[in-house]
Design a protein around this motif. Structure first.
Motif: not given
Length: 153
Positions: A23, A49-51, A70-75, A80, A82
């Motif tokens: 990332r 990062g997220q969002g 866009r990063v739509t999910s990150l755990h 993650f 995009d």
């Protein structure tokens, strides 16, 4: 019609390190230097990062392209995702998954995309885009996996 593929890359790096390399805007730029890729808006360096969004400019197949993701999910450090919010594809989604192993980690890239232009786009997907994108993702994964376990790299 959506085209998809999966690339798996083994690495000696711990998954947390590989996750952050994947990332990293700076690492992305390094792996795409041949295409003259640049981050021109949004997050343009460091870790995304997220969002958050990044807008890329590059030349692929001799054509200048601009794409905002866009990063739509990150755990952290498992996965993650995009997704393209503006750009050359009708749709583009990239899920990055990281698994710890006894010898390091495995990064799995799951890519789904749809080309624009109807029938012509579907022909391009089959003849050129899928192979080209799969190679780009595989080479990038091998590059990241081969970096030393050193936060400065």
């Amino acid at each position: 019609m959506t085209v998809s593929f999966v690339c798996r890359t083994e690495s000696a790096l711990p998954r947390e390190r590989l996750f952050d390399l994947a990332r990293s805007i700076d690492m992305h730029l390094e792996t795409q230097a041949d295409a003259g890729e640049r981050a021109v808006a949004g997050v343009t360096s460091g870790l995304i990062g997220q969002g958050q969004e990044v807008t890329w400019r590059a030349r692929h197949f001799g054509v200048p392209l601009t794409m905002t993701s866009r990063v739509t999910s990150l755990h952290f450090p498992e996965s993650f995702t995009d997704e393209q919010v503006r750009g050359p594809f009708k749709a583009f989604r990239h899920v990055h998954e990281f698994e710890q192993t006894a010898r390091g980690s495995i990064m799995t890239d799951r890519v789904e995309f749809t080309a624009p232009f109807g029938l012509l786009g579907r022909i391009a997907e089959r003849l050129v885009l899928r192979r080209s994108l799969e190679r780009l993702i595989a080479v990038r994964g091998l590059y990241l996996a081969g970096l030393p376990d050193n936060p400065q790299a």
